[in-house]
Design a protein around this motif. Sequence first.
Motif, PDB file in Angstrom:
ATOM      1  N   VAL A 172       0.864  -1.188   0.000  1.00 48.23           N
ATOM      2  CA  VAL A 172       0.000   0.000   0.000  1.00 48.23           C
ATOM      3  C   VAL A 172       0.897   1.234   0.000  1.00 48.23           C
ATOM      4  O   VAL A 172       1.844   1.312   0.789  1.00 48.23           O
ATOM      5  CB  VAL A 172      -0.878   0.057   1.278  1.00 48.23           C
ATOM      6  CG1 VAL A 172      -1.922   1.157   1.163  1.00 48.23           C
ATOM      7  CG2 VAL A 172      -1.520  -1.284   1.571  1.00 48.23           C
ATOM      8  N   GLU A 173       0.615   2.209  -0.877  1.00 48.23           N
ATOM      9  CA  GLU A 173       1.421   3.421  -0.922  1.00 48.23           C
ATOM     10  C   GLU A 173       0.999   4.394   0.181  1.00 48.23           C
ATOM     11  O   GLU A 173      -0.196   4.669   0.346  1.00 48.23           O
ATOM     12  CB  GLU A 173       1.284   4.086  -2.318  1.00 48.23           C
ATOM     13  CG  GLU A 173       2.096   5.352  -2.513  1.00 48.23           C
ATOM     14  CD  GLU A 173       3.617   5.156  -2.421  1.00 48.23           C
ATOM     15  OE1 GLU A 173       4.095   4.007  -2.468  1.00 48.23           O
ATOM     16  OE2 GLU A 173       4.321   6.166  -2.290  1.00 48.23           O
ATOM     17  N   LYS A 174       1.952   4.889   0.950  1.00 52.11           N
ATOM     18  CA  LYS A 174       1.739   5.905   1.984  1.00 52.11           C
ATOM     19  C   LYS A 174       0.459   5.698   2.805  1.00 52.11           C
ATOM     20  O   LYS A 174      -0.437   6.549   2.829  1.00 52.11           O
ATOM     21  CB  LYS A 174       1.681   7.296   1.335  1.00 52.11           C
ATOM     22  CG  LYS A 174       2.937   7.661   0.537  1.00 52.11           C
ATOM     23  CD  LYS A 174       2.898   9.103   0.057  1.00 52.11           C
ATOM     24  CE  LYS A 174       4.196   9.532  -0.576  1.00 52.11           C
ATOM     25  NZ  LYS A 174       4.486   8.998  -1.906  1.00 52.11           N
ATOM     26  N   PRO A 175       0.327   4.546   3.507  1.00 53.31           N
ATOM     27  CA  PRO A 175      -0.937   4.256   4.199  1.00 53.31           C
ATOM     28  C   PRO A 175      -1.169   5.107   5.444  1.00 53.31           C
ATOM     29  O   PRO A 175      -2.308   5.296   5.856  1.00 53.31           O
ATOM     30  CB  PRO A 175      -0.784   2.781   4.592  1.00 53.31           C
ATOM     31  CG  PRO A 175       0.695   2.569   4.705  1.00 53.31           C
ATOM     32  CD  PRO A 175       1.316   3.464   3.673  1.00 53.31           C
ATOM     33  N   GLY A 176      -0.101   5.598   6.072  1.00 49.01           N
ATOM     34  CA  GLY A 176      -0.267   6.289   7.356  1.00 49.01           C
ATOM     35  C   GLY A 176      -0.366   5.267   8.473  1.00 49.01           C
ATOM     36  O   GLY A 176      -0.627   4.082   8.239  1.00 49.01           O
ATOM     37  N   VAL A 177      -0.180   5.760   9.699  1.00 48.23           N
ATOM     38  CA  VAL A 177      -0.041   4.842  10.831  1.00 48.23           C
ATOM     39  C   VAL A 177      -1.311   4.028  11.084  1.00 48.23           C
ATOM     40  O   VAL A 177      -1.253   2.849  11.440  1.00 48.23           O
ATOM     41  CB  VAL A 177       0.443   5.623  12.086  1.00 48.23           C
ATOM     42  CG1 VAL A 177      -0.622   6.548  12.627  1.00 48.23           C
ATOM     43  CG2 VAL A 177       0.959   4.695  13.149  1.00 48.23           C
ATOM     44  N   ASP A 178      -2.497   4.600  10.848  1.00 52.01           N
ATOM     45  CA  ASP A 178      -3.741   3.890  11.143  1.00 52.01           C
ATOM     46  C   ASP A 178      -4.049   2.770  10.157  1.00 52.01           C
ATOM     47  O   ASP A 178      -4.678   1.775  10.504  1.00 52.01           O
ATOM     48  CB  ASP A 178      -4.923   4.871  11.173  1.00 52.01           C
ATOM     49  CG  ASP A 178      -4.768   5.856  12.320  1.00 52.01           C
ATOM     50  OD1 ASP A 178      -4.104   5.481  13.314  1.00 52.01           O
ATOM     51  OD2 ASP A 178      -5.274   6.992  12.215  1.00 52.01           O
ATOM     52  N   GLU A 179      -3.643   2.964   8.908  1.00 53.56           N
ATOM     53  CA  GLU A 179      -3.990   1.990   7.860  1.00 53.56           C
ATOM     54  C   GLU A 179      -2.854   1.042   7.520  1.00 53.56           C
ATOM     55  O   GLU A 179      -3.040   0.125   6.702  1.00 53.56           O
ATOM     56  CB  GLU A 179      -4.372   2.737   6.557  1.00 53.56           C
ATOM     57  CG  GLU A 179      -5.435   3.816   6.717  1.00 53.56           C
ATOM     58  CD  GLU A 179      -6.817   3.208   6.883  1.00 53.56           C
ATOM     59  OE1 GLU A 179      -7.053   2.151   6.290  1.00 53.56           O
ATOM     60  OE2 GLU A 179      -7.619   3.786   7.640  1.00 53.56           O
ATOM     61  N   ALA A 180      -1.666   1.263   8.106  1.00 61.01           N
ATOM     62  CA  ALA A 180      -0.494   0.491   7.679  1.00 61.01           C
ATOM     63  C   ALA A 180      -0.678  -1.003   7.949  1.00 61.01           C
ATOM     64  O   ALA A 180      -1.002  -1.398   9.068  1.00 61.01           O
ATOM     65  CB  ALA A 180       0.756   0.995   8.394  1.00 61.01           C
TER      66      ALA A 180
END
Length: 270
Positions: A172-180
């Motif tokens: 996943v590209e650049k998911p961020g901490v919540d979606e990683a």
Amino acid sequence: MNVDVAVIPAAGRGTRMRPATRVVPKALLTVVDRPAIQYAVEEAARAGATEAVIVVDLEVGHLIQQHFLVEDRLPGLEGMRIRPVVQEEPLGLGHAVYEAREMVRDRPFFCLLADNIVPPGHDVLGSLVEAADGDASVMCLRRLDDEYLSRYGVVVPGGPERDGILELAGAVEKPGVDEAPSRLGLIGRYLFQPEIFDILGETEPGVGGEIQLTDAIDELARMGRVRGYVADRDLLDVGTPLGLLEASVELGLARYGDDFRRVLEEVLSR
Ligand code: UTP
């Protein structure tokens, strides 16, 4: 597996390095005594590549070409064939890699981002070939801190990690901490099988409206064709002013040793 070709995308805008990159491409910014991209070409040569396909932009890409192709060949790169290919518009990293397809054709290839330099003594390309165990594509990974999960592509593990190697089920590209989906990030060194070009040809624009390499990696990983190799050190990122400074200090120390250490100590004591 014999990998004789490396694709080096160097056609990005380099906005984080303005104003240095108003005219000069980011890949030509100096680190110690040579442009950043020369480190990537040297690294590919050390791994046995004899051909570097450099993806350059339409306006100033010819400067990169000239650096390598002026009359006298660069020491250590005599056996390296440099082949520029133009990316007419910066449509994304995935698009830049796709532009190399006619030069790479049906060969496996290394891909090295020109703005990431491997620290001295920490080459990874040979390990990617070993981890391929035949015919997988292999992504170089690092465990990321929270803040980086919104800046890097992050992978979906598809199995347990053994000796730093694991199967991948997605990315996943650049998911961020919540979606990683994990903390393992893609850090700019890849070994691809040529099947990636078929996928890139069908990849729609993703995050930021760009054709993302990570989206093609996701597709390939869902097919069970991708492994990860966890590197023991981060690459040096020369795409930001602080990163360029850090790389200059580390590579400067490796080159000049105590002479440069004394300079640093003197500056720090002012
Ligand atoms: P970056 O994400 O660092 O983007 O690209 P950038 O555009 O160079 O820099 P900023 O974000 O504006 O500061 C990662 C690598 O992919 C290449 C870049 O040259 C860099 O080596 N790239 C990116 C391309 O070749 N073409 C593109 O369309 C985008």
